[in-house]
Design an enzyme around this catalytic site. Structure first.
Site, PDB file in Angstrom:
ATOM      1  N   TYR A  39       9.262  91.174 -33.106  1.00 42.80           N
ATOM      2  CA  TYR A  39       9.909  92.458 -33.378  1.00 42.80           C
ATOM      3  C   TYR A  39      11.086  92.286 -34.337  1.00 42.80           C
ATOM      4  O   TYR A  39      11.233  93.045 -35.303  1.00 42.80           O
ATOM      5  CB  TYR A  39      10.391  93.055 -32.054  1.00 42.80           C
ATOM      6  CG  TYR A  39      11.112  94.379 -32.167  1.00 42.80           C
ATOM      7  CD1 TYR A  39      10.408  95.569 -32.303  1.00 42.80           C
ATOM      8  CD2 TYR A  39      12.508  94.447 -32.114  1.00 42.80           C
ATOM      9  CE1 TYR A  39      11.061  96.789 -32.387  1.00 42.80           C
ATOM     10  CE2 TYR A  39      13.165  95.656 -32.191  1.00 42.80           C
ATOM     11  CZ  TYR A  39      12.445  96.822 -32.322  1.00 42.80           C
ATOM     12  OH  TYR A  39      13.102  98.025 -32.409  1.00 42.80           O
ATOM     13  N   GLY A  63      13.046 110.305 -32.311  1.00 45.02           N
ATOM     14  CA  GLY A  63      12.381 111.156 -33.299  1.00 45.02           C
ATOM     15  C   GLY A  63      12.369 112.613 -32.892  1.00 45.02           C
ATOM     16  O   GLY A  63      12.630 113.501 -33.710  1.00 45.02           O
TER      17      GLY A  63
END
Length: 249
Positions: free
Chosen positions: A148, A18
């Site tokens: 996940y 990010g």
């Protein structure tokens, strides 16, 4: 400067992929807004991105994400590019999965991302682009990765549906699925010391056809491509950035 004058919101932009993407968007002319859960790392991130704005926010908190979108709207009136990158890992075999673990991972990796999209597209116009971080965990069965993988696989399918729904608004939506990437998250696994991390990296590298781990900057380049006009005829795809791990297995 592919993003000159564009308003970009990076959800989960304070470290790793990010942050690399937020820095790259800014370097190409974008006005960047970014979020993260940790105020200290947010401040460090913003110090490296001229003109960026940051918001302490947890994507699992849908009301908090809505507040971020309203803040961006108040500042710049719109979002041109949305990068939904927030996520969390969690390993446990079937026998050890707890409801709390399941809910925690899914509240961030699936539910939070879906509602973040819902809140943000309200202020996105024609020509907007969305990129969402999925994972190769959605494409391969790895023992202990059920929670996940289920969240990321659900995210990938949901986003493909939403990509189709957004077509009439001329908003493109694509996913990027990183493979083993050397980011700070890798070094913050609970209960793992430096030697454990080193062994884990060696194991991953041994299974990657390109015989190395990827970098956050390499994933960021894929994100910027998908968000740019260069990918103007691309929507609904899941781009693997994994050194050939899935396609060449």
């Amino acid at each position: 400067m592919r993003f000159s004058g564009k308003v970009v919101l990076v959800l989960g932009g304070n470290s790793g992929i990010g942050l690399a993407a937020a820095q790259a968007f800014a370097a190409e002319g974008a006005k960047v807004h970014l979020t993260g859960r940790n105020r200290a790392t947010l401040d460090e991130a913003v110090a490296t991105i001229p003109g960026a704005s940051s918001y302490q926010s947890d994507i699992a908190d849908i009301a908090s994400t809505a507040d971020v979108v309203r803040a961006v709207e108040a500042a710049d009136g719109r979002i041109d590019v949305l990068f939904i990158n927030a996520g969390v890992g969690g390993f446990a075999p079937l026998e050890r999965i707890t409801e709390d673990d399941w809910d925690h991972v899914h509240s961030i990796n699936l539910k939070g991302c879906v509602f973040a999209l819902q809140k943000a597209v309200r202020i996105m116009g024609e020509g907007g682009a969305v990129v969402v971080t999925s994972s190769i965990g959605a494409h391969g069965a790895l023992e202990g990765n059920g929670t996940y993988s289920a969240a990321k696989a659900g995210l990938a399918m949901a986003m493909k549906v939403f990509a189709k729904e957004l077509l009439p608004r001329k908003i493109r939506l694509n996913l990027v699925s990183p493979g083993p990437i050397d980011t700070p998250l890798l070094h913050r696994n609970p209960g793992m010391g430096p030697e454990d991390v080193a062994r884990l990296k060696e194991m991953m590298i041994a299974n990657i056809p390109m015989h190395r781990m990827g970098t956050a900057e390499e994933v960021a380049k894929a994100v910027l491509f998908l968000a740019s006009a260069d990918a103007g005829f691309i929507t609904g795809i899941d781009m693997l950035v994994d050194g050939g791990l899935i396609e060449l297995r």
